[in-house]
Design a protein around this motif. Sequence first.
Motif, PDB file in Angstrom:
ATOM      1  N   GLN A  74       1.042  -1.476   0.295  1.00  0.00           N
ATOM      2  CA  GLN A  74       0.246   0.627  -0.050  1.00  0.00           C
ATOM      3  C   GLN A  74       0.763   1.368   0.034  1.00  0.00           C
ATOM      4  OE1 GLN A  74      -2.285   1.152   3.752  1.00  0.00           O
ATOM      5  NE2 GLN A  74      -3.919   1.536   2.821  1.00  0.00           N
TER       6      GLN A  74
ATOM      7  N   TYR B 282       4.734  -2.185   7.911  1.00  0.00           N
ATOM      8  CA  TYR B 282       4.186  -1.754   6.321  1.00  0.00           C
ATOM      9  C   TYR B 282       4.183  -3.279   5.315  1.00  0.00           C
ATOM     10  CZ  TYR B 282       3.262   3.205   7.290  1.00  0.00           C
ATOM     11  OH  TYR B 282       3.273   4.019   7.753  1.00  0.00           O
TER      12      TYR B 282
ATOM     13  N   SER C 286      -6.762  -2.354  16.590  1.00  0.00           N
ATOM     14  CA  SER C 286      -7.534  -2.128  15.245  1.00  0.00           C
ATOM     15  C   SER C 286      -7.896  -0.169  14.774  1.00  0.00           C
ATOM     16  CB  SER C 286      -8.192  -2.952  14.728  1.00  0.00           C
ATOM     17  OG  SER C 286      -9.837  -2.737  15.860  1.00  0.00           O
TER      18      SER C 286
ATOM     19  N   ARG D 274      -3.832  -4.874   9.730  1.00  0.00           N
ATOM     20  CA  ARG D 274      -4.552  -4.107  10.570  1.00  0.00           C
ATOM     21  C   ARG D 274      -5.199  -3.025   9.508  1.00  0.00           C
ATOM     22  NH1 ARG D 274      -4.629  -5.818  16.715  1.00  0.00           N
ATOM     23  NH2 ARG D 274      -4.301  -8.295  16.664  1.00  0.00           N
ATOM     24  N   THR D 275      -6.131  -2.419   9.835  1.00  0.00           N
ATOM     25  CA  THR D 275      -6.530  -1.612   9.564  1.00  0.00           C
ATOM     26  C   THR D 275      -6.871  -0.083  10.015  1.00  0.00           C
ATOM     27  OG1 THR D 275      -7.574  -2.333   6.756  1.00  0.00           O
ATOM     28  CG2 THR D 275      -7.978  -0.611   7.434  1.00  0.00           C
ATOM     29  N   THR D 276      -5.814   0.855  10.176  1.00  0.00           N
ATOM     30  CA  THR D 276      -6.678   1.632  11.125  1.00  0.00           C
ATOM     31  C   THR D 276      -6.209   3.272  10.679  1.00  0.00           C
ATOM     32  OG1 THR D 276      -4.941   2.377  13.181  1.00  0.00           O
ATOM     33  CG2 THR D 276      -3.560   2.460  11.777  1.00  0.00           C
ATOM     34  N   ASP D 277      -6.937   3.741  11.057  1.00  0.00           N
ATOM     35  CA  ASP D 277      -7.293   4.940  11.552  1.00  0.00           C
ATOM     36  C   ASP D 277      -5.779   6.573  11.496  1.00  0.00           C
ATOM     37  OD1 ASP D 277     -10.936   5.090  11.578  1.00  0.00           O
ATOM     38  OD2 ASP D 277      -9.367   5.066  10.052  1.00  0.00           O
TER      39      ASP D 277
ATOM     40  N   GLY E 117      -8.131   3.767   7.408  1.00  0.00           N
ATOM     41  CA  GLY E 117      -8.049   3.044   5.540  1.00  0.00           C
ATOM     42  C   GLY E 117      -6.124   2.710   5.150  1.00  0.00           C
TER      43      GLY E 117
ATOM     44  N   GLN F 298      -2.945   0.731   5.935  1.00  0.00           N
ATOM     45  CA  GLN F 298      -3.102  -1.076   6.068  1.00  0.00           C
ATOM     46  C   GLN F 298      -1.505  -1.447   7.230  1.00  0.00           C
ATOM     47  OE1 GLN F 298      -2.839  -4.826   3.516  1.00  0.00           O
ATOM     48  NE2 GLN F 298      -4.965  -4.508   4.388  1.00  0.00           N
TER      49      GLN F 298
END
Length: 245
Positions: A3, A118, A152, A177-180, A185, A187
């Motif tokens: 990503q 990442y 998360s 894990r997708t986080t803010d 979004g 990852q």
Amino acid sequence: MAQNIYDDNDFFAEYSKLARSVKGLDGAPEWPTLQAMLPTMQGCRVLDLGCGFGWFSRWAAEAGAASVLGIDLSERMLARAAADTDDPVITYDRRDLETIDLPADSFDVAYSSLALHYLADLDRFLTTLHGALATGGSFVFSIEHPIYSAPSKPTFVTDTDGRVSWPLDQYLIEGPRTTDWLMPGVQKHHRTIATYLSSLRHAGFLLEELCEWGPTADEIAEVPEWAVEIERPQFLLVAARRQDL
């Protein structure tokens, strides 16, 4: 391909406002500890993995490195790094650390700051890096501490006594894990400390130093907002050395 959130316009704009983006290494609170874990740069062939704006690459060159190769996936990061660099020993290259290939015995020191969390395939990366380092070569890196990456959606919780806690979300369950963070979004890949250390050992690295970084009392007095960091370490700092398998 991994990503590439750093080339998103909104994310890049917010990231550029962070202290470590504005002040460079001086804006990274963990840098003094990480710097002390590094070998001398004098005459070394240095690899900067996830070089970002090129702060470490320039520091290594100023410290006497014979050559520095900075690698990053983000075009925006590399453009900024190139614009801020005027040293012929430094080269920047756009590559994906997930699929990177490196020539054997090409580097004496490898460094990475907050990039490895990442990567989906850490084992492949470490095996590739092991082959690229000279025997006895150093690998020094920082990652988000796995306690930090386990939630998360990281949220501070304060109890009735005013104590702050950091709720974990299935710490022993590894994976994406997708986080803010700066934007929704983002990852990252959560792994336990044991997995990081085992992966290093299986790839042929000898662990030399491990630090769960947190601010000192003096640092908190200087920057009070860092006080919450004593509730859980934010960074895991690692120094390892290549051994022959």
